[in-house]
Design a protein around this motif. Structure first.
Motif, PDB file in Angstrom:
ATOM      1  N   LEU A   1      -2.269   1.873  -4.700  1.00  0.00           N
ATOM      2  CA  LEU A   1      -1.597   2.312  -5.662  1.00  0.00           C
ATOM      3  C   LEU A   1      -2.174   1.832  -7.035  1.00  0.00           C
ATOM      4  O   LEU A   1      -2.227   2.701  -7.946  1.00  0.00           O
ATOM      5  CB  LEU A   1      -0.048   1.434  -5.610  1.00  0.00           C
ATOM      6  CG  LEU A   1       0.861   2.018  -4.679  1.00  0.00           C
ATOM      7  CD1 LEU A   1       2.162   1.394  -4.717  1.00  0.00           C
ATOM      8  CD2 LEU A   1       0.926   3.468  -4.882  1.00  0.00           C
ATOM      9  N   LEU A   2      -3.048   0.691  -6.993  1.00  0.00           N
ATOM     10  CA  LEU A   2      -3.899   0.304  -7.967  1.00  0.00           C
ATOM     11  C   LEU A   2      -4.868   1.224  -8.322  1.00  0.00           C
ATOM     12  O   LEU A   2      -5.310   1.613  -9.364  1.00  0.00           O
ATOM     13  CB  LEU A   2      -4.452  -1.123  -7.747  1.00  0.00           C
ATOM     14  CG  LEU A   2      -4.752  -1.996  -8.843  1.00  0.00           C
ATOM     15  CD1 LEU A   2      -3.725  -2.136  -9.769  1.00  0.00           C
ATOM     16  CD2 LEU A   2      -5.304  -3.384  -8.287  1.00  0.00           C
ATOM     17  N   MET A   3      -5.481   1.818  -7.081  1.00  0.00           N
ATOM     18  CA  MET A   3      -6.506   2.557  -7.390  1.00  0.00           C
ATOM     19  C   MET A   3      -5.917   4.064  -8.042  1.00  0.00           C
ATOM     20  O   MET A   3      -6.711   4.628  -8.948  1.00  0.00           O
ATOM     21  CB  MET A   3      -7.108   3.081  -5.717  1.00  0.00           C
ATOM     22  CG  MET A   3      -8.441   3.950  -5.895  1.00  0.00           C
ATOM     23  SD  MET A   3      -9.091   4.049  -4.217  1.00  0.00           S
ATOM     24  CE  MET A   3      -7.919   5.125  -3.337  1.00  0.00           C
TER      25      MET A   3
ATOM     26  N   ALA B   1     -14.791  -0.262  -9.174  1.00  0.00           N
ATOM     27  CA  ALA B   1     -14.572  -1.328  -8.429  1.00  0.00           C
ATOM     28  C   ALA B   1     -13.373  -1.627  -7.668  1.00  0.00           C
ATOM     29  O   ALA B   1     -13.525  -2.078  -6.412  1.00  0.00           O
ATOM     30  CB  ALA B   1     -14.704  -2.771  -9.843  1.00  0.00           C
ATOM     31  N   ILE B   2     -12.375  -0.894  -8.109  1.00  0.00           N
ATOM     32  CA  ILE B   2     -10.887  -0.814  -7.368  1.00  0.00           C
ATOM     33  C   ILE B   2     -11.200  -0.034  -6.221  1.00  0.00           C
ATOM     34  O   ILE B   2     -10.700  -0.369  -4.895  1.00  0.00           O
ATOM     35  CB  ILE B   2      -9.845  -0.641  -8.318  1.00  0.00           C
ATOM     36  CG1 ILE B   2      -9.462  -1.587  -9.152  1.00  0.00           C
ATOM     37  CG2 ILE B   2      -8.717  -0.320  -7.294  1.00  0.00           C
ATOM     38  CD1 ILE B   2      -8.497  -0.905 -10.095  1.00  0.00           C
ATOM     39  N   THR B   3     -12.053   1.096  -6.184  1.00  0.00           N
ATOM     40  CA  THR B   3     -12.430   1.885  -5.159  1.00  0.00           C
ATOM     41  C   THR B   3     -13.135   1.120  -4.036  1.00  0.00           C
ATOM     42  O   THR B   3     -12.825   1.120  -2.852  1.00  0.00           O
ATOM     43  CB  THR B   3     -12.937   3.226  -5.411  1.00  0.00           C
ATOM     44  OG1 THR B   3     -12.223   3.822  -6.525  1.00  0.00           O
ATOM     45  CG2 THR B   3     -13.170   4.248  -4.264  1.00  0.00           C
ATOM     46  N   VAL B   4     -14.183   0.436  -4.665  1.00  0.00           N
ATOM     47  CA  VAL B   4     -14.971  -0.244  -3.752  1.00  0.00           C
ATOM     48  C   VAL B   4     -14.020  -1.392  -3.069  1.00  0.00           C
ATOM     49  O   VAL B   4     -14.055  -1.598  -1.568  1.00  0.00           O
ATOM     50  CB  VAL B   4     -16.293  -0.753  -4.506  1.00  0.00           C
ATOM     51  CG1 VAL B   4     -16.914  -1.855  -3.279  1.00  0.00           C
ATOM     52  CG2 VAL B   4     -16.943   0.264  -4.772  1.00  0.00           C
TER      53      VAL B   4
ATOM     54  N   VAL C   1     -13.143  -2.187   0.954  1.00  0.00           N
ATOM     55  CA  VAL C   1     -13.565  -3.333   1.579  1.00  0.00           C
ATOM     56  C   VAL C   1     -12.146  -3.944   2.246  1.00  0.00           C
ATOM     57  O   VAL C   1     -12.323  -4.565   3.475  1.00  0.00           O
ATOM     58  CB  VAL C   1     -14.090  -4.366   0.770  1.00  0.00           C
ATOM     59  CG1 VAL C   1     -14.356  -5.934   1.330  1.00  0.00           C
ATOM     60  CG2 VAL C   1     -15.553  -4.026   0.274  1.00  0.00           C
ATOM     61  N   ILE C   2     -11.182  -3.971   1.439  1.00  0.00           N
ATOM     62  CA  ILE C   2     -10.006  -4.493   1.859  1.00  0.00           C
ATOM     63  C   ILE C   2      -9.256  -3.781   3.226  1.00  0.00           C
ATOM     64  O   ILE C   2      -8.592  -4.216   4.174  1.00  0.00           O
ATOM     65  CB  ILE C   2      -8.896  -4.587   0.929  1.00  0.00           C
ATOM     66  CG1 ILE C   2      -9.312  -5.639  -0.288  1.00  0.00           C
ATOM     67  CG2 ILE C   2      -7.494  -4.807   1.472  1.00  0.00           C
ATOM     68  CD1 ILE C   2      -8.424  -5.497  -1.669  1.00  0.00           C
ATOM     69  N   THR C   3      -9.457  -2.517   3.201  1.00  0.00           N
ATOM     70  CA  THR C   3      -9.051  -1.715   4.310  1.00  0.00           C
ATOM     71  C   THR C   3      -9.883  -2.295   5.552  1.00  0.00           C
ATOM     72  O   THR C   3      -9.156  -2.655   6.790  1.00  0.00           O
ATOM     73  CB  THR C   3      -9.414  -0.273   4.109  1.00  0.00           C
ATOM     74  OG1 THR C   3      -8.788   0.194   2.998  1.00  0.00           O
ATOM     75  CG2 THR C   3      -8.590   0.510   5.377  1.00  0.00           C
TER      76      THR C   3
ATOM     77  N   GLY D   1      -5.521   6.031   2.784  1.00  0.00           N
ATOM     78  CA  GLY D   1      -6.446   5.554   1.857  1.00  0.00           C
ATOM     79  C   GLY D   1      -7.772   6.590   1.534  1.00  0.00           C
ATOM     80  O   GLY D   1      -7.931   6.917   0.241  1.00  0.00           O
ATOM     81  N   LEU D   2      -8.013   7.549   2.503  1.00  0.00           N
ATOM     82  CA  LEU D   2      -8.799   8.515   2.395  1.00  0.00           C
ATOM     83  C   LEU D   2      -8.184   9.405   1.347  1.00  0.00           C
ATOM     84  O   LEU D   2      -8.679  10.035   0.404  1.00  0.00           O
ATOM     85  CB  LEU D   2      -9.100   9.235   3.428  1.00  0.00           C
ATOM     86  CG  LEU D   2     -10.345  10.310   3.441  1.00  0.00           C
ATOM     87  CD1 LEU D   2     -11.417  10.057   3.003  1.00  0.00           C
ATOM     88  CD2 LEU D   2     -10.497  11.053   4.866  1.00  0.00           C
TER      89      LEU D   2
END
Lengths: 235, 259
Positions: B22-24, B52-55, B59-61, B106-107
């Motif tokens: 959601l942040l992305m 940065a949020i996308t990266v 990473v979080i996924t 996510g995609l």
């Protein structure tokens, strides 16, 4: 009488060192059994094997079946460690148990939480260690299981809560079910045992009816335990 | 029981991933709004934050997928999960299916963000979208759709294999030979197993491709040329995915060693 547990020549070896060695016993329905022994005697290994958490050699049957999906439906296990998801609320764990165990009594669990002053809206990580253990015990005892396997159920709670927990076990205890309590805090728990099993270095050194053992040896189970494991405890 | 496992796994992953996704999207919206104002510096900062949020989302996924398997099955929570009246296969599959669905979400969020940037481009006109689809539908033949379907299936299988190899790499730490040293067991062994698997996998698949009765390096003149090679690839991936799945199941069912 039908045996709920049948164990024959059960052996588990870790790196050439036996954690269980030719363990043999049967347990009838409707008994409260004390599984007693010092740390490292094999109590937890035996309980893990009965839960299908370990591969072992020998025969291990719960209600006639090898540990598996079928036996997990009728076995309620309280491990020594906290298996609760720290990030969820207490009530979420109740829903989790309700979803997976057909014999879980949701209302009873809620009522027990209230008795122990545990807020079901609280997150697990906000609870004290003792309260986490109580929540886990409530979850386990709120099932109408055929077999309860309790690994050190009073180990982490304060002495005041111990009597409550033991009374709870007796209250929840159904004459048709069997309870195995693994502990080394025998003084507190001795009064509830019908049978005892002494486990030493993976082998059963004494087993039988608790009253008969007391009469035969002229000692309490606790005194006998200290005698049998004197070396183990002092060494 | 599998549906229940999936439900709990899905909601457990949601707690970790939904906020970052959601942040992305929010960052993409804000960046695009700033781009409309033509203020260069705030737009550049917002774009950097979005990047940065996308990266971080990626990473979080990945981290969530690994943690859900390791912590929920092989740490203390494993005492609960492995005493549920479900099979080990169901446990593994529920983790994988939930991870695949969340990665798909996510995609989709990533594509949505990309679409927002396309909408904001000065050359963009809504007619381009209808023109694009009109072109695709007027030129595509039945074989082309089959190739697209094969590519999608292959991508899903490759991702599933990636997940199962992660699960395998973590699961091998349960084997008695890795019991001794905790650092080696939890850090080096899984990483080494993952790398080793892919070295072997790439080596074996390239060897198999040489044995197949068609030239994998041949020039592609039409999409139908891809049908058989893609199908062969899918068959190989399917076999490997199944093998790795059963290997993970074997280790967890026979060599589970919760501390």
């Amino acid at each position: 009488m039908t045996s709920l547990i049948e164990i024959k020549d059960l052996t588990k070896v870790y790196k050439k060192k036996p954690a269980l060695l030719n363990v043999n016993f049967t347990a009838e329905k409707g008994r409260i059994i004390g599984l007693l022994g010092p740390n490292g005697s094999g109590k937890t290994t035996l309980l893990k094997a009965m839960n299908g958490l370990l591969e072992t050699e020998g025969t291990l049957l719960i209600d006639g079946s090898r540990p598996g999906v079928k036996t997990k439906e009728i076995v309620s296990f309280l491990p020594e460690r906290s298996y609760l998801d720290e990030s969820v609320k207490v009530k979420r764990m109740l829903s989790f148990f309700k979803d997976f165990y057909a014999d879980f009594d949701y209302d009873k669990a809620k009522s027990l939480l209230k008795d122990m002053n545990i807020d079901e809206e609280a997150k697990i990580k906000q609870l004290s260690k003792g309260n986490k253990e109580k929540v886990q015990l409530i979850l386990v005892l709120s099932r109408k299981a055929k077999l309860y396997l309790l690994d050190e159920p009073i180990g982490g709670v304060d002495p005041a809560a111990r009597d409550y927990i033991l009374d709870l076990i007796l209250k929840m205890y159904d004459p048709g079910s069997t309870v195995i309590i693994s502990t080394h805090l025998i003084t507190d728990v001795e009064r509830v045992f019908d049978d005892v099993i002494f486990l030493k270095e993976g082998e059963i050194v004494l087993k039988g009816d608790a009253d008969t053992i007391r009469e035969d040896h002229g000692k309490s189970i606790d005194e006998l335990f200290r005698e049998v494991f004197q070396c183990s405890l002092s060494c | 029981m599998f549906a229940k496992l999936l439900k709990h796994e899905f909601s457990a992953i949601a707690k970790g991933l939904l906020p970052i996704y959601l942040l992305m999207i929010a960052a993409a919206v804000i960046t695009n709004l700033l781009l409309l104002t033509r203020y260069d510096t705030p737009s550049a900062i917002a774009a950097a934050i979005f990047g940065a949020i996308t990266v971080a989302a990626f990473v979080i996924t990945l981290v969530t997928t690994i943690r859900r398997f390791r912590r929920n099955l092989l740490k203390d929570e494993g005492y609960l999960m492995f005493t549920l009246p479900v099979t080990t296969k169901q446990l593994i599959l529920s983790k994988a299916v939930a991870a695949i669905i969340w990665s798909g979400i996510g995609l989709f969020c990533g594509l949505l963000c990309g679409f927002l940037f396309i909408l904001n481009a000065s050359t963009f006109e809504w007619g381009m979208i209808s023109d694009f689809f009109a072109f695709i539908f007027s030129h595509a033949q039945a074989g082309d759709w089959l190739v697209v379907a094969e590519v999608i299936v292959s991508m899903i299988l490759n991702f599933t294999l990636f997940l199962f190899v992660i699960y395998l790499s973590i699961s091998v730490t349960q084997l008695p030979i890795f019991k001794a040293n905790d650092t080696v067991r939890h850090r080096i062994v899984p990483f080494g197993c993952f790398i080793l698997f892919y070295i072997i996998y790439i080596g074996v698949t390239s060897l198999i491709s040489k044995l197949l009765p068609f030239d994998a390096n041949a020039t592609i003149t039409q999409s139908s040329d891809l049908l058989i090679p893609l199908l062969s690839g899918i068959a190989i991936e399917l076999v490997v995915v199944t093998l790795v799945f059963f290997l993970v199941d074997y280790i967890l069912a026979r060599h589970l060693n919760l501390e």
